[in-house]
Design a protein around this motif. Structure first.
Motif, mmCIF file in Angstrom:
data_model
loop_
_atom_site.group_PDB
_atom_site.id
_atom_site.type_symbol
_atom_site.label_atom_id
_atom_site.label_comp_id
_atom_site.label_asym_id
_atom_site.label_seq_id
_atom_site.Cartn_x
_atom_site.Cartn_y
_atom_site.Cartn_z
ATOM 1 N N ALA A 98 20.914 -23.028 49.421
ATOM 2 C CA ALA A 98 21.743 -24.029 48.750
ATOM 3 C C ALA A 98 22.962 -23.344 48.128
ATOM 4 C CB ALA A 98 20.943 -24.764 47.685
ATOM 5 N N VAL A 99 23.899 -24.162 47.676
ATOM 6 C CA VAL A 99 25.091 -23.649 46.991
ATOM 7 C C VAL A 99 25.309 -24.490 45.741
ATOM 8 C CG1 VAL A 99 27.580 -23.281 47.104
ATOM 9 C CG2 VAL A 99 26.169 -22.846 49.125
ATOM 10 N N VAL A 100 25.507 -23.827 44.612
ATOM 11 C CA VAL A 100 25.801 -24.497 43.350
ATOM 12 C C VAL A 100 27.313 -24.477 43.131
ATOM 13 C CG1 VAL A 100 25.451 -24.510 40.855
ATOM 14 C CG2 VAL A 100 23.612 -23.750 42.371
ATOM 15 N N GLU A 101 27.870 -25.632 42.827
ATOM 16 C CA GLU A 101 29.305 -25.717 42.504
ATOM 17 C C GLU A 101 29.457 -26.273 41.101
ATOM 18 O OE1 GLU A 101 32.070 -26.876 45.510
ATOM 19 O OE2 GLU A 101 33.289 -28.057 44.125
ATOM 20 N N THR A 102 30.167 -25.544 40.246
ATOM 21 C CA THR A 102 30.474 -26.018 38.897
ATOM 22 C C THR A 102 31.976 -26.252 38.798
ATOM 23 O OG1 THR A 102 30.699 -23.750 38.059
ATOM 24 C CG2 THR A 102 28.532 -24.804 37.859
ATOM 25 N N PHE A 119 16.248 -28.171 37.845
ATOM 26 C CA PHE A 119 17.073 -29.357 38.019
ATOM 27 C C PHE A 119 17.244 -30.123 36.715
ATOM 28 C CE2 PHE A 119 16.511 -28.794 42.570
ATOM 29 C CZ PHE A 119 17.758 -29.196 43.045
ATOM 30 N N ARG A 120 16.206 -30.130 35.869
ATOM 31 C CA ARG A 120 16.346 -30.809 34.585
ATOM 32 C C ARG A 120 17.346 -30.091 33.695
ATOM 33 N NH1 ARG A 120 11.143 -32.684 35.696
ATOM 34 N NH2 ARG A 120 10.113 -30.691 35.320
ATOM 35 N N LEU A 121 17.357 -28.748 33.741
ATOM 36 C CA LEU A 121 18.357 -27.984 32.981
ATOM 37 C C LEU A 121 19.760 -28.258 33.503
ATOM 38 C CD1 LEU A 121 16.522 -24.538 32.620
ATOM 39 C CD2 LEU A 121 17.053 -26.160 30.785
ATOM 40 N N LEU A 122 19.901 -28.325 34.814
ATOM 41 C CA LEU A 122 21.197 -28.627 35.410
ATOM 42 C C LEU A 122 21.684 -30.000 34.967
ATOM 43 C CD1 LEU A 122 23.309 -27.592 37.569
ATOM 44 C CD2 LEU A 122 22.083 -29.009 39.214
ATOM 45 N N GLU A 123 20.741 -30.931 34.875
ATOM 46 C CA GLU A 123 21.080 -32.292 34.464
ATOM 47 C C GLU A 123 21.645 -32.318 33.045
ATOM 48 O OE1 GLU A 123 21.231 -36.520 34.812
ATOM 49 O OE2 GLU A 123 21.047 -34.900 36.280
ATOM 50 N N LEU A 124 21.160 -31.427 32.187
ATOM 51 C CA LEU A 124 21.581 -31.414 30.787
ATOM 52 C C LEU A 124 22.840 -30.603 30.521
ATOM 53 C CD1 LEU A 124 18.044 -30.991 29.149
ATOM 54 C CD2 LEU A 124 19.412 -33.086 29.296
ATOM 55 N N LEU A 125 23.290 -29.877 31.536
ATOM 56 C CA LEU A 125 24.496 -29.062 31.361
ATOM 57 C C LEU A 125 25.704 -29.924 30.992
ATOM 58 C CD1 LEU A 125 24.692 -26.389 34.218
ATOM 59 C CD2 LEU A 125 24.643 -25.968 31.757
ATOM 60 N N ALA A 126 26.505 -29.446 30.049
ATOM 61 C CA ALA A 126 27.730 -30.162 29.692
ATOM 62 C C ALA A 126 28.828 -29.941 30.733
ATOM 63 C CB ALA A 126 28.215 -29.702 28.318
ATOM 64 N N ILE A 127 28.654 -28.925 31.574
ATOM 65 C CA ILE A 127 29.634 -28.612 32.613
ATOM 66 C C ILE A 127 29.294 -29.395 33.872
ATOM 67 C CG2 ILE A 127 30.579 -26.767 34.059
ATOM 68 C CD1 ILE A 127 29.784 -24.793 31.852
ATOM 69 N N PRO A 128 30.263 -30.091 34.476
ATOM 70 C CA PRO A 128 29.986 -30.803 35.732
ATOM 71 C C PRO A 128 29.499 -29.840 36.800
ATOM 72 C CG PRO A 128 32.092 -31.507 34.818
ATOM 73 C CD PRO A 128 31.651 -30.320 34.013
ATOM 74 N N ALA A 129 28.420 -30.211 37.494
ATOM 75 C CA ALA A 129 27.845 -29.336 38.521
ATOM 76 C C ALA A 129 27.108 -30.174 39.550
ATOM 77 C CB ALA A 129 26.903 -28.317 37.890
ATOM 78 N N ASN A 173 24.786 -33.690 38.402
ATOM 79 C CA ASN A 173 24.412 -33.909 37.004
ATOM 80 C C ASN A 173 25.275 -34.971 36.317
ATOM 81 O OD1 ASN A 173 26.773 -32.573 36.318
ATOM 82 N ND2 ASN A 173 25.791 -30.886 35.251
ATOM 83 N N ARG A 174 24.869 -35.293 35.079
ATOM 84 C CA ARG A 174 25.544 -36.374 34.347
ATOM 85 C C ARG A 174 27.003 -36.058 34.079
ATOM 86 N NH1 ARG A 174 20.713 -37.268 29.904
ATOM 87 N NH2 ARG A 174 19.116 -38.023 31.377
ATOM 88 N N ALA A 175 27.282 -34.796 33.785
ATOM 89 C CA ALA A 175 28.669 -34.409 33.530
ATOM 90 C C ALA A 175 29.523 -34.616 34.785
ATOM 91 C CB ALA A 175 28.733 -32.949 33.080
#
Length: 333
Positions: A141-145, A24-34, A47-49
């Motif tokens: 779960a499902v991840v959406e980017t 989750f911390r890596l997801l938070e740092l992603l530049a891509i909205p997710a 995430n922040r993006a």
């Protein structure tokens, strides 16, 4: 417990252990909205993006089942929701384009416009979803980017308009007219509905060009085009056919209805009061030929076009500034 603590607690409960927290911390740092939805459709990561894209902070979304409201004004499932709810047959109706990312089931990509009510701007988003399954193969779960492709989409629309629009008048061009006439003919054939066509010509345009020059002639065509276009219904098409000639496609319109539209056009152009020193009537006018057909397999759209063109020729030779309708000898239905 504040909202941030609640979000972290939810994250820890859903994915306990160091590995889950790191993910989750890596997801938070992603530049891509997710974002991530659990098997019930509740948001467990944002995430922040994604905050920047939607204008919605994560504490307002986490734990809720209404992630869709960050993208649309009216209730509408996200692509992740469709996957969770096993409603993938609805993807084609909700998105402009979609495709399977790989051979694995559930890995999908789609594109479409989103209202973005909180961000206050309409955006064209490309969306990818991937399922996360537990050790038993059950959906966890499902991840959406998301990718903002608004600029690319608008550039594509501009290029398409260049290919189908007349540069001078802004009307449909000849290519667009030909394609639309063929498509409307086929639709009228299937639905057994009449199809009407108007051919419109600016009277004494050569004299106008001689008197006012090409710049004046171009402005005249723009004014006439605007007047003609104001009489169109939503499903009608008006195109610049060539030179000072325009063509109007009127789906599901009888000859009587086409004649009414043609007369309104003629009056509207005459009321522009564009001076034409080279014409006997002193103002710019138009002549209109109208034809209607009930398409049949043995006929072609070119026959309707020829009939409307013959009617226009007749209007010109009857004195201009008038409309002429199909005659039985012209062969239109």
């Amino acid at each position: 417990m504040n909202n941030s603590q609640k979000a972290q607690h939810l994250m820890d409960v859903t994915y306990p252990g160091q590995a889950g927290g790191d993910t989750f911390r890596l997801l938070e740092l992603l530049a891509i909205p997710a974002f991530v939805l659990d098997a019930r459709g509740h948001a467990i990561a944002w995430n922040r993006a994604c905050e920047r894209l939607t204008g919605v902070p994560r504490y307002e979304v986490l734990g809720s089942a209404n992630a869709w409201s960050c993208f649309h004004r009216d209730p509408r499932p996200t692509l992740a929701d469709l996957l969770i709810q096993e409603r993938m047959d609805e993807v084609g109706a909700l998105y402009d384009a979609h495709a399977q990312l790989c051979d694995e089931p559930g890995h999908l990509s789609a594109e479409g416009w989103c209202d973005m009510p909180y961000a206050g701007r309409r955006r064209y988003l490309a969306v990818d979803v991937s399922p996360i399954c537990d050790e038993h193969g059950h959906l966890a779960a499902v991840v959406e980017t998301l990718r903002d492709m608004t600029d690319e989409k608008q550039a594509q629309i501009s290029l398409e308009q260049l290919a189908t629009r007349d540069g001078l008048t802004g009307l449909a061009n000849r290519r667009c007219f030909d394609d639309t006439l063929h498509a409307e003919w086929q639709r009228a054939l299937r639905q057994q509905q009449p199809l009407s066509l108007l051919m419109v010509d600016v009277d004494n345009f050569k004299q106008y060009n001689d008197a006012y020059g090409h710049v004046g002639g171009d402005e005249c065509l723009r004014r006439v085009a605007g007047a003609v276009a104001k009489e169109m219904r939503a499903n009608d098409l008006v195109a610049r056919y060539g030179g000072e000639e325009f063509a109007v496609i009127l789906p599901n319109q009888s000859l009587k209805g086409a004649a009414i539209v043609a007369e309104r056009m003629r009056c509207r152009v005459e009321q522009l009061h564009l001076p034409n020193l080279g014409a006997a009537k002193q103002f710019v006018t138009i002549s209109v030929g109208a034809a209607t057909a009930l398409p049949a397999p043995e006929y072609e759209p070119s026959q309707l076009l020829a009939t409307a063109d013959a009617a226009l020729y007749r209007a010109k030779h009857m004195g201009r500034n008038r409309i002429s309708l199909t005659r039985e000898s012209d062969g239109a239905a």
